[in-house]
Design a protein around this motif. Structure first.
Motif, PDB file in Angstrom:
ATOM      1  N   PRO A 145       0.840  -1.202   0.000  1.00  0.00           N
ATOM      2  CA  PRO A 145       0.000   0.000   0.000  1.00  0.00           C
ATOM      3  C   PRO A 145       0.876   1.253   0.000  1.00  0.00           C
ATOM      4  O   PRO A 145       1.941   1.266   0.616  1.00  0.00           O
ATOM      5  N   ARG A 146       0.416   2.280  -0.699  1.00  0.00           N
ATOM      6  CA  ARG A 146       1.204   3.508  -0.818  1.00  0.00           C
ATOM      7  C   ARG A 146       0.345   4.722  -0.461  1.00  0.00           C
ATOM      8  O   ARG A 146      -0.850   4.760  -0.729  1.00  0.00           O
ATOM      9  N   TRP A 147       0.999   5.732   0.116  1.00  0.00           N
ATOM     10  CA  TRP A 147       0.374   6.992   0.481  1.00  0.00           C
ATOM     11  C   TRP A 147       1.242   8.138  -0.012  1.00  0.00           C
ATOM     12  O   TRP A 147       2.473   7.997  -0.087  1.00  0.00           O
ATOM     13  N   GLU A 148       0.629   9.229  -0.318  1.00  0.00           N
ATOM     14  CA  GLU A 148       1.369  10.439  -0.687  1.00  0.00           C
ATOM     15  C   GLU A 148       2.355  10.759   0.422  1.00  0.00           C
ATOM     16  O   GLU A 148       2.002  10.800   1.599  1.00  0.00           O
ATOM     17  N   GLY A 149       3.612  10.929   0.074  1.00  0.00           N
ATOM     18  CA  GLY A 149       4.639  11.297   1.037  1.00  0.00           C
ATOM     19  C   GLY A 149       5.236  10.133   1.805  1.00  0.00           C
ATOM     20  O   GLY A 149       6.055  10.352   2.702  1.00  0.00           O
ATOM     21  N   ASP A 150       4.858   8.879   1.476  1.00  0.00           N
ATOM     22  CA  ASP A 150       5.433   7.761   2.237  1.00  0.00           C
ATOM     23  C   ASP A 150       6.896   7.517   1.897  1.00  0.00           C
ATOM     24  O   ASP A 150       7.607   6.850   2.631  1.00  0.00           O
ATOM     25  N   ALA A 151       7.356   8.072   0.812  1.00  0.00           N
ATOM     26  CA  ALA A 151       8.778   7.979   0.451  1.00  0.00           C
ATOM     27  C   ALA A 151       9.402   9.353   0.660  1.00  0.00           C
ATOM     28  O   ALA A 151       9.775  10.036  -0.268  1.00  0.00           O
ATOM     29  N   ASN A 152       9.482   9.757   1.921  1.00  0.00           N
ATOM     30  CA  ASN A 152       9.998  11.089   2.232  1.00  0.00           C
ATOM     31  C   ASN A 152      11.507  11.049   2.478  1.00  0.00           C
ATOM     32  O   ASN A 152      12.174  10.078   2.144  1.00  0.00           O
ATOM     33  N   PHE A 153      12.025  12.079   3.094  1.00  0.00           N
ATOM     34  CA  PHE A 153      13.469  12.217   3.305  1.00  0.00           C
ATOM     35  C   PHE A 153      14.029  11.201   4.294  1.00  0.00           C
ATOM     36  O   PHE A 153      15.211  10.890   4.258  1.00  0.00           O
ATOM     37  N   LEU A 154      13.206  10.684   5.199  1.00  0.00           N
ATOM     38  CA  LEU A 154      13.710   9.841   6.272  1.00  0.00           C
ATOM     39  C   LEU A 154      14.495   8.620   5.765  1.00  0.00           C
ATOM     40  O   LEU A 154      15.629   8.411   6.170  1.00  0.00           O
TER      41      LEU A 154
END
Length: 182
Positions: A145-154
Motif C-alpha cells: 500500500p502507498r500513500w502520498e509522502g510515504d517515500a519522504n526524506f527519512l
C-alpha cells in the motif's frame, strides 16, 4: 559516495559508481535459508505455511495460497500472496494457484483500502535472484500500500524507515478484516 564505497570499488578492481549502498544484514537469514526449488525444508515461506498464523504473520489461508505480512515491510500492510507449494517461477504454478493468487491479491487490496485507506499500490513479483527476489525459490507476490509522502526524506537521508504500526497490530487488523469479509 562514502569513503568505504570508494575504497571497496578500487580494492575489487572497479571504479566508484556514485551510488550509496543500503546494507541490510538482517535479511541474510532469508538469503542463506533459500534452497533450490524442490528443497522446501529451509524455505521461510514454506515454514510460515506450517506455523501458527499469528506467529507466522499469516492473515488468511486459501485452498492453494495464503496471505502473509512481510516481515520487513516497505509500508504498513505490506502483504505477500504465496502458493503453499514450493515453486520458484510464475510459469510453474497451476491454473488453480494462479487464479487464487489473483483473487487473493484483489481481495487484499480491497481490504487494505477499507482498513487503512492507501492512495495507491505497488503490486509485483521478483523472479529469480537476478530479478531481485529475496526468496527466489518460493514464488510470492507483493502488495505494497502507498500513500502520498510515504517515500519522504527519512529513508533517503536518515537511512531509517518509519512504520507507524507494529506488525502484530497490523496482523490483528488485517486477519480480522479477512475473517469479517467471508
Amino acid at each position: 559516495m562514502s569513503v568505504t564505497d570508494e575504497v571497496d570499488a578500487h580494492e575489487f578492481g572497479g571504479d566508484p559508481d556514485g551510488f550509496e549502498r543500503l546494507w541490510t544484514p538482517h535479511r541474510l537469514a532469508y538469503v542463506k535459508s533459500d534452497k533450490p526449488a524442490g528443497e522446501s525444508r529451509g524455505c521461510p515461506l514454506c515454514r510460515k505455511a506450517e506455523e501458527d498464523d499469528r506467529a507466522a504473520l499469516v492473515v488468511h489461508r486459501g485452498e492453494h495460497c495464503y496471505v502473509v505480512l512481510n516481515l520487513y515491510p516497505y509500508n504498513p500492510g505490506h502483504l505477500m500472496v504465496c502458493p503453499y507449494r514450493h515453486v520458484a517461477m510464475y510459469t510453474e504454478i497451476t491454473d488453480a494457484e494462479r487464479d487464487e493468487m489473483s483473487v487473493l491479491t484483489q481481495r487484499s487490496m480491497t481490504l487494505l483500502e477499507r482498513s487503512s485507506g492507501p492512495q495507491g499500490f505497488n503490486i509485483g513479483m521478483n523472479q529469480g535472484r537476478v530479478g531481485g527476489a529475496g526468496i527466489s525459490a518460493h514464488l510470492h507476490q507483493h502488495i505494497v500500500p502507498r500513500w502520498e509522502g510515504d517515500a519522504n526524506f527519512l529513508p533517503i537521508i536518515g537511512r531509517t524507515k518509519a512504520l507507524p504500526e507494529l506488525l502484530d497490530d497490523t496482523w490483528q487488523r488485517l486477519s480480522a478484516a479477512f475473517r469479517e469479509d467471508r
